[in-house]
Write an enzyme that holds these catalytic residues in place. Structure first.
Site, PDB file in Angstrom:
ATOM      1  N   SER A   1       6.729   5.919  -4.056  1.00  9.45           N
ATOM      2  CA  SER A   1       5.987   4.906  -3.320  1.00  9.45           C
ATOM      3  C   SER A   1       6.880   3.716  -2.944  1.00  9.45           C
ATOM      4  CB  SER A   1       4.758   4.478  -4.131  1.00  9.45           C
ATOM      5  OG  SER A   1       3.960   3.601  -3.376  1.00  9.45           O
ATOM      6  N   ASP A  50       6.277  10.158  -1.399  1.00 10.13           N
ATOM      7  CA  ASP A  50       5.270   9.412  -0.646  1.00 10.13           C
ATOM      8  C   ASP A  50       5.643   7.930  -0.520  1.00 10.13           C
ATOM      9  OD1 ASP A  50       3.024   9.977   0.946  1.00 10.13           O
ATOM     10  OD2 ASP A  50       1.724   8.901  -0.420  1.00 10.13           O
ATOM     11  N   HIS A  56      -2.138   9.843  -3.002  1.00 10.99           N
ATOM     12  CA  HIS A  56      -0.816   9.214  -3.139  1.00 10.99           C
ATOM     13  C   HIS A  56      -0.079   9.782  -4.358  1.00 10.99           C
ATOM     14  CE1 HIS A  56       2.080   6.193  -2.176  1.00 10.99           C
ATOM     15  NE2 HIS A  56       1.769   5.323  -3.124  1.00 10.99           N
TER      16      HIS A  56
END
Length: 441
Positions: free
Chosen positions: A149, A173, A243
């Site tokens: 992330s 991601d 996510h």
């Protein structure tokens, strides 16, 4: 008792990931970066490294490859649940240094914007440490940054600081909010390392749209993941499930329990339309797979620039689907539109694929190609059934004649190609048949 006291003293001397709580997040934390070293000698017990003088830690061997694990935004302040498992799987894979970059003091803020601004500072801190490693004899070629992330962009900043000379960056991601309109210098991009691979699972929410590596893997198109809640009533998991799937897919890839084949394509809809089921560019290597070791494809990918690859998964471990390319020639008098259901049987067990992402056209003497993806693996197929649903509920049922149906396994090359010739179907009615070997003439 001696053993117990030894274990106790060992556990007391382990350096653990910073555990904060919501009160820290409310007040806001100021950045402090800790580096926790794990090796095959201390798989379950982190040792904090000194930034200035890491050679003081006897377990740290600078000639070994080094993987840095970099977490993202931590709105609750709790340690990431996946860190220990990722460390263990990396060390099972290779004799290396695994360094967990603990920047929880900085990432744990209710204000996401503050965490974003800290990524630059944390990246500078990590860059200085890697330069110190280099001075001690470490090679940048053998450094791999794995960023989750917001951590993916942090990894990109480190790579950019080091002029793209780091061996590899993996972005799981990469974060989208505040990065959607960022230029290449302000986010992860392929120039940040010799090789950059990215996995997308939540592009329509917390993840970042577009392509940002030499290879970008898009799971289920990169946005919505099967098994994740579709409504806000599911609470927290509605926000984080898609996510987080990137991390769980990566753990599965590292564990080698799900080696998922991915197909180069311009879009997920083209992939579902069976337009991209060849991998000519990579021959003699097979299609790329979602695995830890991407070296069989690395040189080709670097030469090709940026490659997008797509795959579908099931909703739970081992995530892998059984995929077939289905080719058939229709010979029906009337034009029909419909969706196709296919079942594969072995005894009484069966698995079903629904090709229903759009209406398909069945007309006289036309060949149609489908991608059929099944959730469960059936290795010995004794019977196949097909149904073409046209939605026609009134009036006569028209017949659809298939001159030939051919089932080609996509990621199991050792399995036989199956055929059947001349099948008469009625719309909305299931027809079953025993598959036959295809005539190779």
């Amino acid at each position: 008792s001696d053993l117990k006291s030894k274990q106790k003293s060992e556990s007391e001397s382990c350096d653990n990931f910073t555990d904060l709580n919501l009160s820290h997040c409310f007040m806001g934390t100021s950045l402090y970066v800790r580096l926790l070293l794990y090796t095959r000698s201390n798989v379950h017990c982190g040792r904090e490294l000194r930034h200035r003088n890491p050679s003081n830690q006897p377990l740290f061997n600078f000639t070994r490859p080094t993987a840095f694990v970099i977490h993202g935004y931590r709105p609750t302040g709790a340690p990431p649940t996946w860190i220990d498992r990722l460390v263990q799987l990396l060390l099972a894979h290779d004799d290396m240094n695994v360094i967990v970059v603990d920047w929880n003091k900085g990432a744990a803020n209710l204000n996401y914007f503050t965490a974003v601004t800290y990524t630059r500072e944390a990246a500078q801190n990590l860059t200085d440490f890697i330069i110190t490693m280099q001075e001690e004899g470490a090679s940048l070629d053998h450094i791999h940054l794995i960023g989750v992330s917001l951590g993916a962009h942090l990894a990109g900043f480190v790579g950019s600081n080091l002029k793209g000379k780091i061996g590899r960056i993996t972005g799981l991601d990469p974060a989208g909010p505040m990065f959607t309109s960022a230029g290449p210098d302000e986010r992860l991009d392929p120039s940040d390392a010799q090789f950059v691979d990215v996995l997308h699972t939540d592009m329509d929410s917390f993840g970042l749209r577009g392509a940002h590596g030499h290879i970008d893997f898009y799971a289920n198109g990169g946005a919505d993941q099967p098994g994740c809640p579709k409504t806000i009533f599911a609470g927290k998991s509605y926000f984080v499930c898609d996510h987080q799937r990137a991390v769980f897919l990566y753990l599965c890839a590292l564990n080698q329990t799900c080696s998922i084949t991915a197909f180069p394509c311009s879009s997920y809809s083209d992939f579902l339309d069976a337009k991209c089921l060849q991998c000519e560019a990579f021959k003699p290597a097979p299609c790329p797979k979602l695995v830890y070791d991407l070296s069989p494809w690395r040189d080709a990918l670097i030469q090709m620039g940026q490659t997008k690859v797509f795959f579908s998964t099931s909703s739970s471990l081992p995530y892998r689907k059984l995929s077939y390319r289905v080719d058939f020639v229709t010979w029906n008098q009337y034009l029909r539109w419909g969706v196709v259901y296919i079942r594969l049987y072995s005894g009484k067990t069966f698995t079903e694929a629904r090709v229903d992402h759009k209406l398909l056209r069945f007309e006289q003497y036309t060949s149609t190609r489908l991608l059929a993806e099944f959730d469960d693996d059936i290795s010995t197929i004794q019977k196949i059934s097909m149904r073409i649903n046209t939605g026609n509920v009134i009036g006569p049922r028209y017949k659809i004649r298939l001159l030939r149906v051919r089932f080609t396994p996509l990621d199991q090359p050792d399995r036989p190609v199956m055929c059947r010739f001349d099948i008469i179907m009625e719309e909305n009615m299931e027809v079953s048949f025993r598959p036959l070997p295809c005539n190779t003439n």
